[in-house]
Design a protein around this motif. Structure first.
Motif, PDB file in Angstrom:
ATOM      1  N   GLN A  61      -8.909  16.378   9.990  1.00  9.33           N
ATOM      2  CA  GLN A  61      -8.230  16.742  11.206  1.00  9.33           C
ATOM      3  C   GLN A  61      -8.061  18.298  11.246  1.00  9.33           C
ATOM      4  N   ASP A  65      -5.496  19.081  16.189  1.00  2.43           N
ATOM      5  CA  ASP A  65      -5.332  17.608  16.314  1.00  2.43           C
ATOM      6  C   ASP A  65      -3.842  17.087  15.567  1.00  2.43           C
ATOM      7  N   GLU A  69      -0.832  15.149  17.083  1.00  2.00           N
ATOM      8  CA  GLU A  69      -0.336  13.873  16.818  1.00  2.00           C
ATOM      9  C   GLU A  69       1.230  13.885  16.405  1.00  2.00           C
ATOM     10  N   ASP A  73       4.013  11.723  18.014  1.00  2.00           N
ATOM     11  CA  ASP A  73       5.210  10.953  17.122  1.00  2.00           C
ATOM     12  C   ASP A  73       6.519  11.203  17.623  1.00  2.00           C
TER      13      ASP A  73
END
Length: 76
Positions: A61, A65, A69, A73
């Protein structure tokens, strides 16, 4: 313990004095300077580990990215 003599700018000396006198977290300027150096050394060690991890090729990643993420989350 080795003894050192350093020259500080006026602003840095004022800042050190205020940290010792106002915050009272440190007994003297030497104690504060040693703590600042310990923190800098710790940050340097963490940065070296992070750089080593980034260069290991373990993650495919991009940093962008990963950030997306992590944010996703947090919203869950």
């Amino acid at each position: 313990m080795p003894r050192q003599s350093i020259t500080l700018t006026e602003k840095n000396d004022e800042w050190l004095k205020s940290q010792v006198e106002e915050n009272r977290d440190y007994a003297n300027k030497s104690e504060l300077v040693n703590d600042l150096i310990r923190r800098a050394r710790r940050a340097e060690a963490i940065n070296q580990k992070l750089e080593s991890a980034e260069n290991s090729g373990f993650v495919d990643q991009t940093p962008e990215d990963m950030l997306k993420e992590f944010k996703a989350d947090l919203k869950r």
